[in-house]
Each structure stands twice: as C-alpha cells, then as structure tokens.
Design a protein around this motif. Structure first.
Motif, mmCIF file in Angstrom:
data_model
loop_
_atom_site.group_PDB
_atom_site.id
_atom_site.type_symbol
_atom_site.label_atom_id
_atom_site.label_comp_id
_atom_site.label_asym_id
_atom_site.label_seq_id
_atom_site.Cartn_x
_atom_site.Cartn_y
_atom_site.Cartn_z
ATOM 1 N N VAL A 2 0.845 -1.173 0.000
ATOM 2 C CA VAL A 2 0.000 0.000 0.000
ATOM 3 C C VAL A 2 0.879 1.221 0.000
ATOM 4 O O VAL A 2 2.099 1.151 -0.019
ATOM 5 N N ARG A 4 0.368 5.863 -0.211
ATOM 6 C CA ARG A 4 -0.251 6.949 -0.951
ATOM 7 C C ARG A 4 0.483 7.163 -2.253
ATOM 8 O O ARG A 4 1.686 6.946 -2.369
ATOM 9 N N LEU A 27 8.881 5.780 -6.864
ATOM 10 C CA LEU A 27 9.401 6.285 -5.583
ATOM 11 C C LEU A 27 10.002 7.674 -5.783
ATOM 12 O O LEU A 27 10.474 8.012 -6.865
ATOM 13 N N LEU A 35 16.751 3.970 0.217
ATOM 14 C CA LEU A 35 16.855 2.575 -0.208
ATOM 15 C C LEU A 35 18.321 2.192 -0.389
ATOM 16 O O LEU A 35 18.757 1.112 0.031
ATOM 17 N N TYR A 551 -4.631 6.696 4.621
ATOM 18 C CA TYR A 551 -3.547 6.448 3.667
ATOM 19 C C TYR A 551 -2.300 7.251 4.041
ATOM 20 O O TYR A 551 -1.180 6.770 3.881
ATOM 21 N N HIS A 553 -1.453 7.985 7.027
ATOM 22 C CA HIS A 553 -0.893 7.265 8.165
ATOM 23 C C HIS A 553 -0.104 6.048 7.682
ATOM 24 O O HIS A 553 1.013 5.777 8.153
ATOM 25 N N VAL A 554 -0.673 5.313 6.742
ATOM 26 C CA VAL A 554 0.015 4.139 6.193
ATOM 27 C C VAL A 554 1.326 4.570 5.545
ATOM 28 O O VAL A 554 2.373 3.958 5.755
ATOM 29 N N ALA A 557 3.745 5.268 8.124
ATOM 30 C CA ALA A 557 4.193 4.075 8.846
ATOM 31 C C ALA A 557 5.043 3.156 7.975
ATOM 32 O O ALA A 557 5.963 2.515 8.459
ATOM 33 N N LEU A 558 4.722 3.085 6.686
ATOM 34 C CA LEU A 558 5.427 2.136 5.828
ATOM 35 C C LEU A 558 6.459 2.796 4.925
ATOM 36 O O LEU A 558 7.262 2.113 4.306
ATOM 37 N N GLY A 559 6.400 4.105 4.838
ATOM 38 C CA GLY A 559 7.327 4.804 3.954
ATOM 39 C C GLY A 559 8.752 4.609 4.409
ATOM 40 O O GLY A 559 9.022 4.065 5.485
ATOM 41 N N LEU A 560 9.688 5.045 3.575
ATOM 42 C CA LEU A 560 11.086 4.775 3.886
ATOM 43 C C LEU A 560 11.691 5.828 4.802
ATOM 44 O O LEU A 560 12.852 5.747 5.144
ATOM 45 N N HIS A 561 10.882 6.798 5.239
ATOM 46 C CA HIS A 561 11.332 7.756 6.249
ATOM 47 C C HIS A 561 12.662 8.397 5.921
ATOM 48 O O HIS A 561 13.653 8.177 6.627
ATOM 49 N N GLY A 567 17.113 4.427 9.427
ATOM 50 C CA GLY A 567 16.184 3.341 9.085
ATOM 51 C C GLY A 567 15.580 2.708 10.297
ATOM 52 O O GLY A 567 14.835 1.759 10.205
ATOM 53 N N GLN B 596 8.783 0.000 3.962
ATOM 54 C CA GLN B 596 9.243 -0.612 5.216
ATOM 55 C C GLN B 596 8.819 -2.078 5.323
ATOM 56 O O GLN B 596 9.600 -2.938 5.699
ATOM 57 N N LEU B 714 -0.237 -0.984 12.132
ATOM 58 C CA LEU B 714 -0.334 0.462 11.940
ATOM 59 C C LEU B 714 -0.757 1.149 13.223
ATOM 60 O O LEU B 714 -0.772 2.363 13.306
#
Lengths: 716, 716
Positions: A2, A4, A27, A35, A551, A553-554, A557-561, A567, B596, B714
C-alpha cells in the motif's frame, strides 16, 4: 502493498486515460536515497542467492495441477529476470465451476491486455449524441417534475409553468456559457472535482466530488426509473414489475460496462438521434395540431389544491424543473475525446446541445400547457402528449421506445463518469485504492460495481418512483455546478489573462445562478428527501478525508522515512529489523498430537537451523506427562515446553505465551509455525478445530509475531 | 491437531464422567514405535537447541500488551519444562469489549479448572425428582394429545380414551420392566446408543443415536412450549407472546447449563415434588368432587366429527398418548449417580417413577372423561381441570406454576443428556470432535449450544404450538426404545446367564410393544409431520457415517502409518519430509513496492540463509523496468524475477508461479513470505488490497506450499 500515490492533482489533471501502473507509482528521489543506504548495510550469506531452481526454465505451466485451482497460467521468459504470465485455459475441477466460468466469459468476454487501451477521438457529429444523451434525456422527466409540484397548488397554478420555464432558459444559457469557458480553460478535460480542487483547494474539490458522486448515482436511479416509466406508460401491464425491471436494466448496464464497451460512437448515436427526431417531430405535430385549433388552451382537469400557491411552491417547481439540465457538464469532462482542435470542437458541440435542450424543453412545456396535461401516476406526460399527437400509427411506440433507450444511455454516462471520478479521487487517496484497478476487461470494475449497487439500493428504497427521486437529484447536481463555476472564477483571477474580468463575470453569473438553484432545492425540498443529500454531502466529505488520513498514516508508517536515515524508528520498543543481520530468530511450534502433520512441521523448523521451542497445551497434568513421554520416544530433538491450561482453553495460552516472550525480548523475531489441515469440502471444516485459523487471528493482534502455516492436504 | 480417537465403545462404555483429555487420546504402541524410528533418523544442527530465551524465566505475563488483546495470561513455572497458564485479568481495550466481557462473566461466571469436576452421588429421594421431571411432566401434554386426536372423530369418540389409556398402562409396565433389566445389565449407565452399539452393532447404535438426538431436541421444544402453554392458560394476555417467551426460556436454560449448574439435587427436587403433590391433590379433589356428584359423567360439549371414527384415529390417539412415556430412559442413563448399590437403588427409583406415572396418567384421564373436558386452543386440559376443581383460592395458580416449572426441568434433562450423548458419539468419531470439548465452566458447551439452536428453530417453525409438535415427537422416542430393548434381547442371548430366557422375553415384549408404537406413530402421523422424523433419522445416520468416514480418512492421512515404517508415503509425487535433512527450501517473496514492510520481509528471509527469490508482478513493462531499477538501487541482494501480467491480475500469477515451481520440483519445500499490513479498525480493511489474505487463500489449494505472514501494525 500500500502507500499513498504521492500524485499531485494539478500535475495529473491532464492525463485523460488510465494507466494500469497507477496502482504502483514511482518512488521519490529521497526514498531511493534511503533505499540505497539500507541496501548498503545488508549482509547475507551466499546461500541465499544459490537458487535450487532456474526461475526461467523454458515455459513454466501451472496448469498440470490436478484439480483444485481454476485459472491455469503459462509463464514465458521474456528477458533475463522477466516472465510474462498468460492465462492459458480454465479447467475448473467442478461442473459448477465450469458453468460459472463459462457464464463469466459469455457475459464479460475474454480478458484484455493493457495494450488494448484505446485512445479514440470523435467527430462532432458522433460526440453530440454520445455526450448529449444525459442532458437531452432529462427533458423526459424535468418538465414533468416541475408540473408535478405546481399541480399541488391546484390545476390553476399550472399556468405558472411558462414563466418558470423562461427563468430556466436563462439559467441554461448562463450555465452553458459558463461551461463553454471551462472547456477552453481545461483543454485536457476537467470534471468539477478537478476544477474545484485545482482552483479552490482540496476541500472544495471534495465537496464537488461528493455532489458528483450523489449526482451520478441518482442519474442512474432516476434515468432508469424514468426509462422504465416510458415502457410501462406504453405497456401498463408491466407496471407492477417496475422495480425488478429496473434492477434488470441496471444489471445489463453493469455487465455491458464490465465488458468494457468502449465509447462505441455509432451504436450510441442512433438512439439519441432517433429520440431527437422523434421529440422534435412530436413538438412539430403538437404545434400543427394546436395551430389548427387556433392555439386555444385546453383547461386542465380540475384538481383540488393540496397546498396554497405561494413562493415556496414556485421555487420548488423551479428547482424540480432545473433537473432538466443534468448532464450539461458531460462535454467539459470529455474535451480530449474530440478531434483537434479539441476545445474548439467541444465548445461548438456544447452550444449545439444547449440550443437543442432549450428547444425541446420550451416546446414540450408549451405543449403540455396548451393541451392542459397533468402529471398522472400511470403515464408520463411525454406519453400523454404522444398519444394525443399520434393517436394511431407506429409513432407513439417509436417515441416511447426512443425515450426509454435514450434514458438508458443517460444512465450509461454515469457508468462512464463515476468510475473515472473515483479513479482520480483514488489517485489522490480519498477513496479506496482499489478504484485504481483496471479489471481484466480494462474497465474500472470496482467503480462500476459500486455504482450499480448504490443505484439499485436507492431504486429499491424508493420503489422505482421517479417523482420521489427528483427532490434528491437537484441538490447534488447544482452543488457540483456551483463549485465548478466558482472554481472557474478563481481560475481567471489567478491567471489574469487578457479579458479575465469578462470571463470571470460570465462564470460568476453561472455560479450565482447555480447556487440559487442549489439553495432553493435544498431548502424547499428538504422535507421531501433533499435532507438525505444535504446530510450525505458532509458525510461523504468526512469519509473521503478519513480515508485520506488513513492512507497518509500508512504512508508515514510504511514509507522509507527519509527523515530518519538510520532506518530505525526511534519510538517503538520494537525496532523493525530491515537488514538481515539485525534479525534474531525464535521459532515456536505448537504441537497438539504427534502425527504426520506435526512431524512435518517439526522437520520444517528443524531444517532452518534456527533456535526453536515446541509448545504443547495440556488440559491435565497426566496428559502433559503422557505427551512428554511420547516426545522423549521421538527423541526430544527440539526443546519442549508443556503449558498446563486448567481451563481447557488452547488458543489463548499459545497466543499469550508467544506475546509474552515477544514483550520480554523485543529484539526477537518470533515465528509461530502451525500445521494446517486443508480439507476437501467446506462442510468438513466444522469437523476440525481450525487451530491454524484461530491462532493466526489471535496472533494477528500482537505486533512482531510472524505466523507460518504448513498445509497438509487431505485430498486424494 | 486432529485424528480419530481410536477409542473402542465397549471399553469406554463404563466411563460415566468426562475427561478433558478426551480430545487428546494416547498413541498406540505401533504409533510409538514408528515415532521412535522417525526420531532416530533426525539430524539437526545444535543451533536449534540454543534458545535465545529462558522459557521459564520466573512469572511470564502477557498482560502488559498495550491494548489490542483481551485475555491476559500469567505463566507460572511448575516443573522443568512445564508452565501453568492462568488468566489473570481481562482488560479489553474498548468500552464495548469491557461490557461484553462483564456480561459474559455475569451470565456464565468465572472459568473453572478441571479439578472442579464433581462426581456427586444421589440418594433415592433426590434422584427421583431429578430424573423423573421429564417422565412425570409428560402427563401435562400426553393425555391431552390423545384426546386431541379422538375429538377429531366427534365428542362421542372421547369415551375411547379409557380403553386406550388401559393399553398405554400395559405399555408402561412392559417398558418399565424392560428398563429395570437394562439398569441391572449396564450398571455403569447405558443410553440407548451405547446399548444398541454394544449389542446390535454400530449401525443400530447410530439409528438409536439419531432417534435420541431428535428425541432430545423435541423434548426441549415440546416441554418448553407446553410449559409456556401452562403459563398462558393462567395468564391469557401473554398468549400472543408465546414464541418469544419460549425463546427466552430456552435462552435461560442454555445460559444456566453453560454456567455448568451441576445436577443440583435439592433445588431441582422442590418443583418436581410440588408438581407431584399438586397433581395428586388435584386428582384427589377431582375424585371427591366426582364422588359427591355420584360419578355421573358430564357429557362433553357436542363437537362435530371432522373425521370418521376408525382404527386409524384410535391408533393415532394411542401413539399420541404414548408421548406420556418420554423420559422413562432417564434412570438407565444415570445409574452411576446413585449411591451404592447403584443398580439396586436405580431399579427401585425406576419402579417408583413408573408407578407414579401410571397413577397420574390414569387419574387425569379418568377425570378429564368424568368432567367432559375437551382440548381447547386457549387453555390446557390440566388448567381446565384445575379451574373446575379449585375455582377459588391459590391452588389453581400453584398447579399451573408447578406444571410450568416441572416442564422446564424436563427440558433441562435434554440439556443434560444430549451433550453427553454427543460426547460419546464424538469419541467414536460420528459427530464433530468439538463436542468433546469441556468449556471453561466444565460444561459441554458446544453440545448445549447446538441443542438450544435446534430446539429454538423447531419451536419457531411450529409457532410454539405443542399439538403440532407431538406427531414428530413419538417416532424418535420409540425408535430409541425399540433399539435399546432389542439390544437387551441380544445382550442376554450373548451372555446366556442363568435365567436369560426369561429376561430376554421381558425385554422382547418391551421391544415388540415399543416397535408397535413406533410403526403406529410413523404410519398414522406420517402426513402430520412424522414424515420429517422418518426422513431425518436416515439422514442423520448418513451424516454420522460421513463424519466418521472423514475422520477415518484424516486418521489415515495424518497417522504415523505403522504399515510403512520408512515414514515415506509411497503414493504421492511429494514425499512428506518428516526429518529435517529431507527438507530443501526455496523462499519466495512477493514484493509490490519497496516500503518498510517489504524491507522487513526481505530482511527476514535474508536472515534465514536459505535460497530465496523475490517476485514482482507488473501490469506494464515500463513499470517492471522502473521496479528493477529501484531493486538495483537497493542492492539486488536477493534474485528478483519480474512477472508481467498484461491482464493486470496480481494474485493468480503469484500463486500460479509458486505452484508451477512446486510441480516441477516436488522435492522442494516452497515458502511464500508475504508482508501483512494490520489495520486498527475493520472498516479500514476495504482500503487495502489484502494481498496477504487473498494470496493465502489462493495458495491454500496448492499442496506443499507454506505461507508465512509478516505483520506490520499500523496501530499507534
């Protein structure tokens, strides 16, 4: 899985067609940098790359599997490291499956590849009927809706239809002119959602979108019920079946659109032109007939007044009559389908459409008035007029059939437009991402299904009655009109091209008039049903925003920050291990009985060479001792912990123990490996404890616990 | 996880109470030998035993988990390698959860440990009311059911009730005597299922079981509806609510039994004795009243005959009246609960019960006849008689209340007995093993719930009307009686103890008379509803056998196969690896986006040091190329295969590729590792593709593919 899209509405506003890759956006450079940093820290043994198979060994087929799966696939090597998957042949293992598969193919056709996306362009003569069916068909219910309100104040009030119609003509001209400018300003095509988002900000865009969503759903409900009314006016014996009939029509529209019938110009042009000719002929015949009678006005049958004649009734009649204008925005959405110069051709067609609309609307209203026709429950006004004008001959039937057909085409435009709108909104993260998905026939299947379900639900709720749906209709349409035109005013103010003041003034007039209709409709029809729409718009906006927030929030939470280049998230007690050397394993193996399934599970875990602990939950101490004896007989190759559960529960102690270990050792990655017995038939599931499913459900709540299911098939 | 129990009915017939370990029966010596052989071949590295945690480090608590799970657990070390799990405190994270948890505790009480299993023994004075409620309460509807049939032939036919009652008394004595012998022969308690299985073979046992299952379900439906009729006879204003009232009663019985109310002698004794005294008092008062009137027979109100008076009507009345005998088998099921010498005390109580039954049955039938009472829809016969005998005073209310209460106790006996029967059947593998499970209050919860649901469904289907339920009732009861008594005949023939001929003759008479009632009921009431039971018995038998066949199949598939000591099944193309050195791994990692969740999944797989292949499904070649670039940026640490899916499907190519690899390399164990995004709220699921769930479902059909879910939460 998932995330955005990160698309900017402004940047994308110009892409007129859909990309199957929209679900997998690229990306950002910051993400790529991150990455690279993470990858540089990876340390693994060479054994990971030592594949025991050649992933591209010639043609790979999955079709040979004996039975249980349906779609077989052929994998053809295509480049180093790349395969192309093709469904080869469906061989469902059950007769049932074969019938279902055959029916699906019959109704929907073979899957299409992405290469089949067409980018057709239409001539003006074709574009007119394709884009006008929604607008022109509105005259089948718009004038009638207006008279249905006036008649409440007694038959004497019906004469007011003429001044109200005049006011509506002014509105049509104003909105039409206003949209002519939109076409020029957004040559890539611009729905109200895009224009409003672009010029007034995302909140206004969402409001326009909410209005449009309701508009499209109601277009289907209203057009289909009006189309069915045209049929039942001609064949009164079908009147009792109008709801099932309407549902069948929605089903046919859905299937047709799932098949991905492209904007098939020629086929769509015919009914619209037939309708146009038929209604123009009807008007002509009506006026000839009236002329022979010296234009004497037939007095309508006396109807007692239910309400006093006041401003409120007049305004309600005005708002109802304004539904004749639904569909006027079609051209502005579809500028890119015109041949070059697209915007110029689109503007011409828009002018034609508005002119024809005015002729039809005024002509019909006048004739209804001259003939003293009054709305009736069993027959539409158009049908009454047609019966008067053509008492014999095939003309009546042709008019009714053309009306029904053009109304279905109008419903079809909603099937074209709503999934499109949802696609753009999904790209911005305001509706579920699955609306981005192009189905196997290249249609936006999820949007189509959502529309059909919603329209059918509304139709059933209102018993298929057009008159009771109209009050809901006007509000959504004119909300979108108002926001789109106001957006244009802002657009001109921003760009300040030469002559921007005049242009802004034209759009301003359109916006103000639309807003007047919007407020009138919302206020005067509030009790009759508009309240539902007035309530639904803010609710939808709120829903869109919550979806977007999720989205975001996702994504966060899942992005590569890129903000935390290490990391490692600073907050959690459980730093996510994103390089292999950070992962410290512990495997847990729940074993209830030492059978084949358990031995295979233990062998699987043993072969990984990672620390492992077997767990046995026992209701009684004697049973626990007996199990340990069996374990020792087997050889005690893996440490065993028996857990006495004096309350005889099984799942909770297993899940609780795993989560307790995880809590005390947050650096561990705990994998629970569960044998899973797969039965042949669904009814047999009730015969098993389904430990695997129940344990997985219980563990899913606990962060950081991986669950592995080891299936044992009972088939054959 | 599963597996047939391997219990022999004969060996187990004697265990009167339930063992929580019945779900985990011991292994056979052959199985143990097999286990030893497999274990001897195990080879693993030492790292497997090098646990990174101490599994018994003091008290382990899972309660500290922030929120999402409900039951916290405390794990106390108890012996080396053994823990005891105790639920410590429930802290649901939502108000909703707290209310649900609190309600559950309030209704069902705290969980009980296995140590609380009681093995109570009852004195005769307590055993009589506890075991007799079902039998004695039958007189509340049995005589009425008989008269309800006779009145169809006109009020003149009602006089036939006396000879029919006489025949029924003969039947009661015969069946009673017959059961006295069963009590003696099966001192460990013997339901018809065990006796018939034991003496006539498993088919007869299943037939008896099918009859009993129907009998128990209908006992609840009939007793509850008759109990509600006793209430509505006294309070006619409640008549409209009889179905909801009956459902509430079933709900209360279910909750009471889920709480695990043990056979609470004293509490149960009171209503039965009150009922006994009340009905005996009613009979006495009735006879006194009749004696003062010189025993003149009051003519019943003239009722027109609906049917001619023939043998059929008489036989139907006989079969209906025979429902007064339901519950006679209770004592023979429960011999072990008596104080020693159990069988002698049980026999005495049985004799008492039959004698009381005869007194009540004959007394009531005579009084109904003397007073010319006729069944009415709004009031039971017992209520009519009570109103006649006690026109004033509290007696009428006491009689009705006692009747209602004793009927509920009768329904309660089914709640005691059916789960017990299902337990024994589950041990033999004829019904789902979950009926073996002792709930957290030590009740056989699943059997209780199944009974309540079935009885409630029947009650609703028949509108809570006792009269229409009676035709269904007799068939099941007398099928079980017949098979049980025939079983006894066979039992005596086998054992040939002194005097076996006389005993066999007594049981033979019982069997023949029961069979006569069975056939009569099935034939004469066929149209009225008995057909449902006649159909249901073979269907149930067939179902039991299919369940057993499935468990046998599971046993064969999962058992340790002492026949193939090599441990390798010869048939399949995929030898199940049951020792670690046989396992050859290949890990597949589907990656949609490099976020992630994907990086954690790749790190997890990389850390295992086993061969791994990443898969990316792409709808377009450009997207595939873009992804490979990202992959190279990351460092290409794991081989990547991109799969072009021109039809834009995702799940099928992944599942198809995994299964194709498995097919071409049956020696491989393929593990598909899927990231799983876990959302906070269920509504958010619609916002995600749920690839993990869909892929798992698709792969579950393919044998030999292991699925690992790597959750990313999440929350917070």
């Amino acid at each position: 899985m998932v995330g955005r899209s990160g698309h900017d509405p402004e940047e994308d506003a110009g892409s007129p067609t859909f990309s199957p890759s929209a679900e997998l956006p690229p990306l950002s450079p910051a993400d790529l940098g991150m990455l690279r940093q993470v990858g540089a820290r990876w340390q693994i043994t060479d054994t990971v790359r030592a594949l025991p198979v050649d992933p591209q060994a010639g043609e790979i087929r999955s079709s040979a599997v004996g039975g249980a799966h349906r779609a077989a696939m052929l994998f053809l090597p295509d480049a180093p490291g790349q395969l192309t998957a093709t469904p080869v042949v469906e061989r469902p293992d059950t007769a049932q499956g074969r019938v279902a598969g055959g029916l699906r193919r019959l109704l929907l056709g073979r899957p299409l590849t992405s290469a089949s996306i067409l980018r057709e362009r239409m001539s003006k003569v074709i574009a007119l009927p394709v884009l006008a069916s929604d607008l022109l068909s509105s005259v089948a219910y718009g004038p009638e809706a207006m008279l249905a309100v006036l008649v409440l104040a007694g038959s004497g009030a019906l004469g007011l239809s003429l001044p109200i119609a005049a006011a509506l003509v002014v509105l049509m001209v104003a909105v039409g002119t206003s949209y002519r400018q939109t076409v020029r300003a957004y040559p890539h095509g611009a729905g109200s959602y895009l224009v409003a988002s672009d010029s007034l900000g995302p909140r206004a865009g969402l409001a326009a979108a909410a209005g449009l969503v309701l508009d499209y759903v109601l277009t289907v409900s209203v057009s289909v019920s009006a189309g069915v009314a045209a049929i039942t006016s001609a064949l009164p014996s079908l009147a009792a079946y109008r709801v099932p009939l309407a549902l069948v029509v929605i089903g046919v529209l859905l299937i047709g659109n799932l098949r991905g019938i492209r904007v098939a110009g020629n086929a769509f042009a015919v009914p619209t032109y037939v309708f146009l000719v038929a209604v123009l002929g009807l008007i002509a015949a009506g006026f000839v007939r009236a002329a022979t009678g010296g234009f004497t006005v037939v007095a309508p049958p006396p109807t007692p007044a239910v309400e006093g004649l006041g401003l409120l009734v007049v305004l309600r009649a005005f708002a109802s009559g304004a539904t004749s204008m639904t569909g006027v925005e079609a051209v502005s959405n579809a500028v890119p389908v015109f041949r070059p110069t697209a915007w110029r051709n689109a503007r011409t067609v828009l002018t034609w459409m508005i002119s024809i609309l005015i002729v039809l609307f005024v002509g019909l209203t006048l004739l209804f008035h001259l003939n003293g026709l009054v709305p009736r429950a069993d027959q539409t006004l158009l049908s009454q007029l047609a019966r008067l004008a053509f008492p014999t001959g095939p003309w009546y039937a042709i008019i009714q059939a053309a009306t029904a057909l053009v109304l279905l085409l109008a419903a079809n435009t909603a099937f074209n437009d709503l999934p499109r709108l949802l696609y753009f909104m999904a790209r911005d993260g305001y509706v579920p991402h699955r609306f981005l998905h192009l189905g196997d026939r290249l249609a936006l299947s999820n949007g189509l299904i959502a529309l059909a379900v919603a329209a059918a639900a509304i139709l059933v709720a209102f018993g298929g009655d057009t008159h009771s749906l109209i009050p809901l209709y006007a509000v959504g349409v004119f909300l979108a009109f108002t926001l789109s035109q106001s957006g244009m005013v802002n657009h001109w103010r921003h760009h300040r091209d030469p002559g921007w003041r005049r242009r802004a003034a034209i759009n301003g007039v359109g916006a103000v008039l639309s807003a007047v209709v919007l407020v009138t409709a919302a206020v005067t029809k509030f009790v009759e049903g508009a309240w539902a729409v007035v309530l639904a718009v803010p609710l939808l906006i709120c829903l869109f925003r919550r979806v977007r927030r999720h989205y975001d929030h996702v994504q966060q939470a899942l992005g590569l920050h890129p903000d935390h280049p290490s990391g490692v998230e600073p907050a959690e007690d459980a730093p996510p291990a994103i390089v292999p050397q950070q992962v410290r394993h512990l495997f847990l193996v729940p074993v209830a009985r030492l059978n084949q399934a358990a031995l295979r599970t233990l062998a699987y875990v043993g072969s990984l060479g990672q620390p492992a602990l077997a767990l046995h939950v026992s209701p009684e101490r004697t049973e626990a001792d007996r199990f340990r004896e069996q374990w020792n007989t087997w050889g005690d190759h893996i440490p065993l912990e028996t857990i006495l559960s004096p309350h005889r529960v099984i799942i909770q102690p297993l899940a609780g123990y795993a989560s307790a270990l995880r809590l005390t050792h947050p650096d561990l990655t705990i994998t629970v490996v569960v044998p899973d017995v797969v039965v042949d038939h669904p009814w047999q599931r009730v015969l098993h404890y389904r430990t695997e499913q129940r344990l997985r459900r219980a563990l899913r709540r606990h962060p950081g616990i991986v669950v592995t299911s080891l299936p044992t098939h009972l088939t054959r």
